[in-house]
Design an enzyme around this catalytic site. Structure first.
Site, PDB file in Angstrom:
ATOM      1  N   LYS A  87     -33.692  -2.494 -58.931  1.00 38.08           N
ATOM      2  CA  LYS A  87     -34.520  -1.795 -57.956  1.00 38.08           C
ATOM      3  C   LYS A  87     -35.967  -1.766 -58.472  1.00 38.08           C
ATOM      4  CE  LYS A  87     -33.802   2.014 -54.839  1.00 38.08           C
ATOM      5  NZ  LYS A  87     -32.855   2.947 -54.277  1.00 38.08           N
ATOM      6  N   ARG A 111     -24.447  13.003 -38.686  1.00 38.02           N
ATOM      7  CA  ARG A 111     -23.248  12.265 -39.082  1.00 38.02           C
ATOM      8  C   ARG A 111     -22.004  13.158 -39.150  1.00 38.02           C
ATOM      9  NH1 ARG A 111     -23.829   7.220 -42.052  1.00 38.02           N
ATOM     10  NH2 ARG A 111     -24.851   6.023 -40.435  1.00 38.02           N
ATOM     11  N   GLU A 164     -22.047  12.476 -45.740  1.00 39.09           N
ATOM     12  CA  GLU A 164     -22.354  13.758 -45.110  1.00 39.09           C
ATOM     13  C   GLU A 164     -21.104  14.420 -44.543  1.00 39.09           C
ATOM     14  OE1 GLU A 164     -24.091  10.969 -44.732  1.00 39.09           O
ATOM     15  OE2 GLU A 164     -26.084  11.475 -45.498  1.00 39.09           O
TER      16      GLU A 164
HETATM   17  C1  LIG Z   1     -26.486   8.599 -43.556  1.00 35.66           C
HETATM   18  C2  LIG Z   1     -27.632   8.538 -44.524  1.00 35.66           C
HETATM   19  N1  LIG Z   1     -27.696   9.420 -45.537  1.00 35.66           N
HETATM   20  C3  LIG Z   1     -28.721   9.385 -46.409  1.00 35.66           C
HETATM   21  C4  LIG Z   1     -29.704   8.447 -46.274  1.00 35.66           C
HETATM   22  C5  LIG Z   1     -30.895   8.457 -47.206  1.00 35.66           C
HETATM   23  N2  LIG Z   1     -30.919   7.212 -48.000  1.00 35.66           N
HETATM   24  C6  LIG Z   1     -31.717   6.181 -47.664  1.00 35.66           C
HETATM   25  S1  LIG Z   1     -31.544   4.907 -48.676  1.00 35.66           S
HETATM   26  C7  LIG Z   1     -30.426   5.715 -49.638  1.00 35.66           C
HETATM   27  C8  LIG Z   1     -29.856   5.057 -50.839  1.00 35.66           C
HETATM   28  C9  LIG Z   1     -29.260   3.748 -50.487  1.00 35.66           C
HETATM   29  O1  LIG Z   1     -28.814   3.138 -51.654  1.00 35.66           O
HETATM   30  P1  LIG Z   1     -28.388   1.635 -51.594  1.00 35.66           P
HETATM   31  O2  LIG Z   1     -27.599   1.391 -50.362  1.00 35.66           O
HETATM   32  O3  LIG Z   1     -27.752   1.296 -52.878  1.00 35.66           O
HETATM   33  O4  LIG Z   1     -29.745   0.837 -51.414  1.00 35.66           O
HETATM   34  P2  LIG Z   1     -30.954   0.726 -52.457  1.00 35.66           P
HETATM   35  O5  LIG Z   1     -31.984   1.699 -51.983  1.00 35.66           O
HETATM   36  O6  LIG Z   1     -30.448   1.048 -53.815  1.00 35.66           O
HETATM   37  O7  LIG Z   1     -31.405  -0.670 -52.326  1.00 35.66           O
HETATM   38  C10 LIG Z   1     -30.190   6.989 -49.139  1.00 35.66           C
HETATM   39  C11 LIG Z   1     -29.303   7.982 -49.741  1.00 35.66           C
HETATM   40  C12 LIG Z   1     -29.613   7.556 -45.195  1.00 35.66           C
HETATM   41  N3  LIG Z   1     -30.550   6.634 -44.965  1.00 35.66           N
HETATM   42  N4  LIG Z   1     -28.573   7.617 -44.354  1.00 35.66           N
END
Ligand SMILES: Cc1ncc(C[n+]2csc(CCOP(=O)(O)OP(=O)(O)O)c2C)c(N)n1
Length: 628
Positions: A283, A396, A368
């Protein structure tokens, strides 16, 4: 810029060789860093997915082939390669391009996103439609290891493994959600990435298969390769989850090695059925400050790209930060308080709480629904679970709120952050529905503080309520910076507060709209319309007694809330007036019945009329348009 500016569509990319693709990756990196440093945005996820994006667009033929992003916060390179280089400077600005894939923006944005864990389900729907229509194209879903912790992703995997359709899932594993990824799945992924012998042997077998001419790769040969792979696997790894679910598993692959990625996608393109490629990425790749602190650089405002330091204005803390501090104070006094976050300890202000009470903070992953029912379970045992979610993500868990919490009248405390318009993240992230979706649920109490002091009173009230579910919703952004003079007060449930008297009209304001209403009332009163203001405090139950008293003799009742106008607080007041058969002029101000675009939060509030001047204008229009 040597290559990027000549890439008008992914077709242009296909003319480049590997060294040129590597330079293109660098150019994309520089462009993303430059624009995000000015506009804010999701930097670290996008930097980590550049080589992946290049390889996918190199091998697959979008838009005929469908590439579906999860969350979509990592899709900046995708935007740059699909005709949006010229408009990329407008990223996330009002009227500019969206920070997420958006169908209306480009034919390459196959499926809109913003919330996590949707890509597999959406891709599978596209796959099934393709097959029913007897069309011929490839479908690729990209999902992060964080998003894979979301229940919906697992539901999608379950269904995809069952249907045995031709689909590719790319698991972009950077070990991070926004914070460090957590959970048993995470542990499993770490396990399978740390057994290189098996993967090496296995990929040799597949290499061999792929060396055969296309026409010779029969079902039998594929099955034989499976069997050899399985034999190796059983020697080395006890279980292979993805394979057990019916996916052909490839990986782990270095997600920053363009030639390896292209190679594997080209091979995989020839194999039919459900496949999963597990790529390992970093990342923030290529920008040192983001590599070192990927959580901070996950999504952020403007920063100085030379130093990585944020360009901040006034140093007031955010509501989330103040909330986190109040939680610590309350938890010190009350051992039953526990906090639950769905992969957002920092965003919700719970990171300090996590340090102070590591055993009382539960990061459940992007889950969630589970968070809410998990809290319900805790509540049955007399704990005081505080579920802290953004308004948009609580959507959600709607059934869990109704069925698991409210129906059983369990004392779960909901702290709903980012309520109202949130700004540049736009319609996927605005928290504009919570009052409407929570209000009809029996047993639910809903509060909205006008400022941080009232937020403390409300949180104190909530953890000491104990009679059933109770929610507090508060906005994104800085607090007012008020001095705390006292210990928190327990508020009487359902009681509003008259803040200003006035004989002509009455404004009943909710949460973030209280101070703008007071300012509006001042202006209106100065202009000869004496305006009273009530701070609603409670959206449910509403203060029927005070409303009944204060509407007497008024020419107009105005409600104002930073929530959709449909079924919100204003509707609650109208329902009450109808119940008691009071005929009076009413004006409900709130967010209109449409999805609100992205843009600066202050600008959006101005455009929506959710400011003092906006209120004055609406009242003026109303008064001019009607004879009262
Ligand atoms: C339902 C939901 N909950 C929380 C989030 C907030 N959120 C956005 S990106 C993320 C982390 C995603 O991690 P990953 O899929 O591994 O992608 P990365 O950012 O590491 O590339 C979170 C928790 C969201 N977008 N949707």
């Amino acid at each position: 810029m040597k290559y990027l500016e000549n890439i008008k569509s992914p077709d242009d990319l296909k003319k480049l060789d590997i060294p040129a693709l590597k330079i293109t990756a660098q150019e994309i990196r520089e462009k993303i860093i430059d624009v995000v440093s000015k506009n804010g945005g999701h930097l670290a996820p996008s930097l980590g997915a550049i080589e992946l994006t290049l390889a996918l667009h190199y091998v697959y033929d979008a838009p005929k082939d469908k590439i579906i992003w999860d969350v979509g916060h990592q899709a900046y390179a995708h935007k740059l390669l699909t005709g949006r280089l010229k408009t990329f400077d407008t990223l996330r600005q009002y009227g500019g391009i969206s920070g997420f894939p958006k169908r209306a923006e480009s034919e390459y944005d196959v499926f809109g996103a913003g919330h996590a864990s949707t890509s597999i389900s959406a891709a599978l729907g596209i796959v099934v439609a393709r097959d029913l229509k007897r069309e011929n194209f490839k479908v690729v879903a990209i999902i992060g290891d964080g998003a894979l912790t979301g229940g919906m992703a697992l539901e999608g995997l379950n269904n995809a493994g069952h249907l045995e359709k031709d689909i590719l899932i790319v698991l972009n594993d950077n070990k991070m959600s926004i914070a460090k990824n957590v959970g048993a799945f995470r542990r499993y992924l770490t396990k399978i990435t740390s057994i290189p012998t098996y993967h090496k042997l296995r990929s040799d077998v597949w290499d061999l298969v792929n060396k055969l001419p296309h026409t010779l790769v029969s079902k039998e040969i594929t099955e034989l390769a499976h069997k050899i792979g399985d034999g190796l696997k059983n020697l080395i790894v006890p279980t292979m989850l993805f394979e057990g679910l019916g996916f052909e598993y490839f990986g782990p692959v270095d997600g920053h090695n363009i030639s390896d990625l292209i190679d594997i996608f080209q091979k995989i393109k020839r194999i039919r059925g459900p496949k999963l490629v597990h790529i390992i990425t970093k990342k923030g790749k290529g920008y040192y400050p983001a590599e070192v602190d990927p959580t901070h650089f996950h999504g952020l405002g403007k920063f100085d790209k030379d130093t990585g330091l944020s360009v901040t204005g006034k140093q007031l803390p955010s509501y989330s930060k103040v909330f986190g501090n109040i939680m610590i104070d309350l938890a010190k006094e009350d051992k039953k308080i526990v906090a639950i976050t769905a992969a957002m300890p920092a965003g919700t202000g719970l990171d300090d709480f996590a340090l102070e009470f590591p055993e009382r903070l539960f990061d459940v992953g992007i889950a969630e629904q589970h968070a809410v029912t998990f809290a319900a379970g805790l509540a049955t045992e007399g704990m005081k679970p505080v579920v802290v979610l953004y308004s948009t993500f609580l959507q959600r868990a709607y059934d869990q709120v109704i069925h698991d919490v409210c129906l059983q009248n369990l004392p779960v405390i909901f702290c709903i952050d980012r309520a109202g318009v949130v700004g540049e993240d736009g319609p996927t992230h605005h928290g504009t529905f919570d009052l409407s979706y929570l209000r009809p649920i029996p047993n639910m109490v809903i509060m909205a503080p006008k400022d941080e002091i009232e937020m403390e009173d409300m949180l104190y009230t909530a953890v000491n309520y104990g009679k059933g579910p109770i929610a507090i919703r508060y906005p994104r952004g800085k607090v007012y910076g008020l001095q705390k003079m006292k210990k928190p007060n327990k508020l009487p449930i359902g009681k509003s507060k008259l803040l200003k008297q006035g004989k002509d009209i009455l404004i009943i304001a909710v949460g973030s709209m209280v101070y703008p209403s007071l300012d509006a009332a001042k202006i209106l009163s100065e202009r000869g319309t004496e305006t009273a203001v009530i701070n609603a405090r409670f959206i449910k139950p509403i203060d029927e007694g005070l409303i009944k008293k204060e509407i007497k003799g008024k020419k107009l009742i105005i409600t104002i809330e930073e929530n959709t106008i449909k079924a919100g607080f204003g509707t609650a007041v109208l329902e009450f007036l109808q119940e008691v058969n009071v005929k009076i002029n009413t004006l409900n101000i709130g967010i209109p019945d449409r999805f609100i675009e992205h843009g600066n939060q202050k600008l959006l509030r101005e455009k929506l009329g959710l400011t003092a001047l906006g209120i004055v204008k609406r009242v003026g229009e109303y008064l001019n348009g009607r004879k009262l």
